[in-house]
Structure formats: structure tokens, C-alpha cells
Scaffold this motif. Structure first.
Motif: not given
Ligand code: CAA
Length: 445
Positions: A31, A33-34, A38, A120, A159, A208-209, A211, A244, A246-247, A253, A328, A364
Motif C-alpha cells: 500500500e 501508505e506504508k 509508515g 552515516c 527490505a 533492518g529491524k 538497526s 540522522h 534514514p527515513f 521514534k 536516505n 551503523s
Molecule cells: N499504513 C500505514 N503504515 C504502514 C502501512 C500502511 N499501510 N504499512 C506499513 N506501515 C508502517 C509499519 O507499521 C512500520 O511502522 P512502525 O515501524 O512505526 O511500526 C513502517 O510502516 C515500516 O513498515 P515495515 O516495518 O513493515 O517495513 P519493512 O519491513 O519494509 O522494513 C525497514 C522497514 C526495516 C526500515 C527497511 O526499510 C530497512 O531495512 N531499511 C534499511 C535499514 C535502515 O534504514 N535502518 C534504519 C536504522 S539504521 C541507520 O539509520 C543507518 C542507515 O542509514 C542505514
């Protein structure tokens, strides 16, 4: 004590755009909205086939030097922070200097050059290095160019592919800066972690989770360490808190975590207790595992309060505007967040001179750093001079097929040749490989 800090900043975005809710989400069966709600992202900046960390770094630095009327002789140091380097020996800063020598009279033979690596956070570490170099009196009247440049791309299907981006931030560090003065105090949270790695590979291995949890744990430590030297913080002390990014969902948070920490012992926590229905002190906030469970429960309530939401809207949300459109940029992300905040101040005609920023950097592996900055009198002119909105608007909007075609060009282990989508103008471009495997560049008028 002489003020040392960032005199000017320039941003250079990758020339392509990936629409996340419109183009990416449908292909992934997700979706929109993710992304919009999200992760908090509308789009990622993406590099065209002739762009890389050097072209973006050189283009940002070129604009910075031209705008500030700088000559090579004014620069005593060029530091590049990146986690997308393509050479384990020759630093990116030498390539950048080579590019700049094509367009300026004079050379950078006198300038110290280096490359910083710690995921980063390396951009902020380079900023700290330049600050220390000037404060130590080794700069001989010269300033430093600090560049954070990355092609933050993940393997197809990973991811992380949802949180990509590409761009460079160039900063000019001097005495008596026009933009922000850096405080001498810093706080660190640092531990041996395995959340995001690039073991001799261009696209990362990422948990990812995990991190996300490591980011929050180290940020909390950094804030505590910062307060041990700077004194306790109060939520109203800072005009903005750029993290920082990343998104933006990550910073939602982090903002909550920092607010929760800052309201301890201020009376705000007690005032909120009635609204929330309980006291956070009963939670086990000093134990890492219990911390995350307790955090989620208490924070869920805290973030619904009007007091918190007002603070978040004023202090954190303005730092995310650019990130929502670019994704990012790894080393550059926290510096994009600072610009985003100051743009908000400009657009809302705020009187920010003398106000403070608390800057929360993260890399990281893992390390977080907190430091304070004071906004200087010249901030308005510096931010007005940026053309980042125009750059974002003129990016080429990729179709899914375009994206599939260009993605692997930026994996340096692969030999992929793809036509460019945009016509370069007044910028440096990648111009093929040299005799020893070096990358070559030229300036396109
Ligand atoms: N409507 C509203 N919200 C929605 C939704 C919808 N339809 N579907 C999903 N969401 C929300 C989820 O609830 C979640 O929010 P919360 O974390 O607040 O619960 C958010 O959208 C993301 O959804 P998922 O967790 O299901 O997404 P994902 O499985 O694709 O994983 C991620 C997300 C782990 C960030 C992944 O994109 C990833 O691995 N990214 C790279 C690692 C990263 O950026 N880590 C950040 C910390 S490390 C860092 O900062 C260093 C760096 O730069 C890499």
C-alpha cells in the motif's frame, strides 16, 4: 574562544527520482501508505548513469566555492565522508580536488585530504575533525571543505530498497561562521554492533529491524553522555533537533525517545502523568531489553498528548521536509535535516539567530553523537541562497522500467552500461575508466 562552525552549505541531489507510493509500492504489492505514513517518504533521489559520489561531491563543492567567492588557496583541507567508496586506497577527496582543479584557477596541492568511514556518522566526524583542526590553530587562516556523499542503494529485493537515496552535502568550516557555531561539547553512544555492513561489497547487508533498535539505544546513550558534559537538556531549549534520517519514520521514534528523556525532572512529566494515566518512572528504562517493551507502551500514550504533539510539530517535523522527498543520503542525511529545519525557519520568517540546535548523528556499526550548535546572524542569507527546491523539481521521474535498468549501474562490482536519462548541464560527469582502473571525470558546460 573563537567561534568555529559551518559558514555555508550546499546540497546536490541525484538527478533522478523514484516515486515511492506511485511507482515503487504497486510493483512490490504494497500500500502507498506504508511509504507516505509508515516510513514517511514520498520519493528517493537516485543517481543517473553518469553520476556517482565524486560527481555529486564535486558539484556541491563547486557551487559552494563559487557562491562564497572562494579560490583553492582559501581551502586548507578537503575531507570526504562516504560509505559508497570504490577504492580502498585513493580517497574520494583527491578525485574531488581533481574535478575542482578543472574549473578553478590554481590547485589544491597545499590542502590536506582524507576520507572518513563510520557509516552515516562519518559526515559529522569529518565536521568534528575540521573543527578540531581550526581550533588547534593549524589552519593558517584557511577553511575546510567537508563533504558527505553517498549513493545509498540496496540490492534489488532487499527490505532496504524502500529507503534508498543519493546526494551530497558540502560544508565550508571556518572561524566566525555565518550559519552555525559548533559547541565544544559532544556526547557519544558507541558499541560493537552488526546491524548494517558492507564487507567489500557495494550494496549492504542489513538487519533492518535490529538497526532501528540499535539506532535508538545508541542515541539514548549519546544524549546521556552529552548531558554529562553540557548539563541536562530541556525540550524548549532547542529550536530544532535534526537527527540522522534514514527515513522520517525512524526520526519519529527518535524524537519521542529524546523528548521522553528530556522531560524527566522538569515537571512536564508530572503534568503529563494525569493525561497519560501513569508515571513513566515505574518502567524499567535503564535495562536494554525491558526498555524496548516499556518504551513502546509508555511512548504510545505519550505521543498522543497535545503537549508532545505541539513540541514535535515545532522541533522535529520541520527537519524532515527534504528527507521525505530524497530518502536516505547516509552520511549527508543529518546535514540535510539541519538545512530542512533552517528552511522552515526562513519560510516562516522566524528570528532564529542565537537559537540552538541539538544535532543527533548516527552510524551503523554503531555510534551516535549528540552536539549543540548556535544559529548565527548570517543564517538567513545562507539558506536563501540554496536552490535545493529547484533541484528537486527538475529531477527526472523514473518509470519502473527505467529504475530496473539503472539500478545496477551503481553496483561497482557489476559492469553495466546504460544510457543517461537526463542531459548534464554545468556539472561534472563520470567519463569512463582509466588505465589503472581509476574513474575519470569531466566538466560539462
Ligand atoms: N499504513 C500505514 N503504515 C504502514 C502501512 C500502511 N499501510 N504499512 C506499513 N506501515 C508502517 C509499519 O507499521 C512500520 O511502522 P512502525 O515501524 O512505526 O511500526 C513502517 O510502516 C515500516 O513498515 P515495515 O516495518 O513493515 O517495513 P519493512 O519491513 O519494509 O522494513 C525497514 C522497514 C526495516 C526500515 C527497511 O526499510 C530497512 O531495512 N531499511 C534499511 C535499514 C535502515 O534504514 N535502518 C534504519 C536504522 S539504521 C541507520 O539509520 C543507518 C542507515 O542509514 C542505514
Amino acid at each position: 574562544m573563537t567561534a568555529v562552525g559551518i559558514d555555508a552549505i550546499e546540497i546536490w541531489t541525484g538527478n533522478l527520482k523514484l516515486d515511492l507510493p506511485g511507482t515503487f509500492a504497486p510493483q512490490k504489492g504494497e500500500e502507498p501508505e506504508k511509504y507516505t505514513k509508515g516510513l514517511g517518504l514520498n520519493a528517493s533521489s537516485f543517481p543517473d548513469s553518469y553520476e556517482d559520489i565524486v560527481t555529486m561531491a564535486a558539484n556541491a563543492s563547486h557551487r559552494l566555492m563559487e557562491r562564497k567567492g572562494l579560490e583553492p588557496d582559501d581551502i586548507g583541507r578537503i575531507d570526504v565522508a562516504t560509505e559508497s567508496a570504490f577504492d580502498n586506497s585513493k580517497p574520494v577527496s583527491t578525485y574531488v580536488a581533481g574535478c575542482l582543479e578543472q574549473v578553478f584557477d590554481g590547485d589544491f596541492h597545499h590542502a590536506n585530504k582524507g576520507e572518513r568511514k563510520f557509516a552515516c556518522i562519518a559526515g559529522t566526524q569529518s565536521l568534528d575533525d575540521a573543527y578540531n583542526w581550526i581550533r588547534a590553530g593549524r589552519n593558517r587562516g584557511r577553511g575546510a571543505i567537508v563533504i558527505a556523499t553517498d549513493t545509498a542503494l540496496y540490492a534489488r529485493g532487499d527490505a532496504g530498497e524502500a529507503t534508498q537515496g543519493a546526494g551530497a552535502v558540502a560544508m565550508y568550516i571556518t572561524e566566525d561562521p555565518d550559519l552555525v557555531k559548533l559547541s565544544p561539547e559532544q556526547g557519544y553512544g558507541s558499541a560493537d554492533e552488526t546491524d548494517f555492513l558492507k564487507p567489500n561489497q557495494q550494496f549492504p547487508s542489513v538487519d533492518g529491524k535490529r538497526s532501528v533498535q540499535v539506532y535508538l539505544a545508541r542515541m539514548r546513550e549519546a544524549l546521556q553522555d552529552f548531558e554529562s558534559v553540557h548539563g541536562e537538556s530541556h525540550p524548549d531549549q532547542y529550536a530544532y533537533i535534526p537527527f540522522h534520517t534514514p527515513f522520517p519514520g525512524m526520526v519519529r521514534k527518535a524524537g519521542l525517545l529524546v523528548y521522553r528523556h528530556m522531560i524527566r525532572d522538569t515537571g512536564i512529566e508530572d503534568d503529563l502523568a494525569d493525561e497519560i494515566g501513569r508515571q513513566p518512572r515505574s518502567e524499567a528504562f535503564d535495562d536494554d531489553e525491558a526498555f524496548h517493551d516499556a518504551l513502546r507502551a509508555y511512548m504510545d500514550d505519550l505521543k498522543e498528548t497535545e503537549t508532545y504533539q505541539e513540541w514535535y510539530e515545532a522541533t522535529i517535523d520541520p527537519t524532515l521536509t527534504l528527507s521525505r522527498e530524497v530518502g536516505n543520503w547516509y552520511t549527508g542525511s543529518v546535514h540535510v535535516a539541519r538545512v530542512s529545519a533552517l528552511k522552515h525557519g526562513l519560510e516562516n520568517d522566524l528570528d532564529l539567530a542565537g537559537s540552538k540546535l541539538l544535532v543527533g548523528s548516527y552510524g551503523s556499526g554503531a555510534q551516535a553523537e549528540g552536539h549543540a550548535e548556535t544559529i548565527q546572524d548570517g543564517w538567513r542569507e545562507e539558506i536563501e541562497a540554496l536552490n535545493v527546491d529547484e533541484q528537486l523539481e527538475t529531477r527526472y521521474d523514473m518509470s519502473w522500467e527505467d529504475y530496473e535498468e539503472v539500478h545496477d549501474v551503481h553496483n561497482h562490482e557489476m559492469d553495466v552500461d546504460v544510457e543517461e536519462f537526463t542531459a548534464p548541464e554545468s556539472e561534472f560527469v563520470f567519463d569512463g575508466w582509466g588505465r589503472m582502473g581509476e574513474r575519470q571525470y569531466r566538466y560539462v558546460e
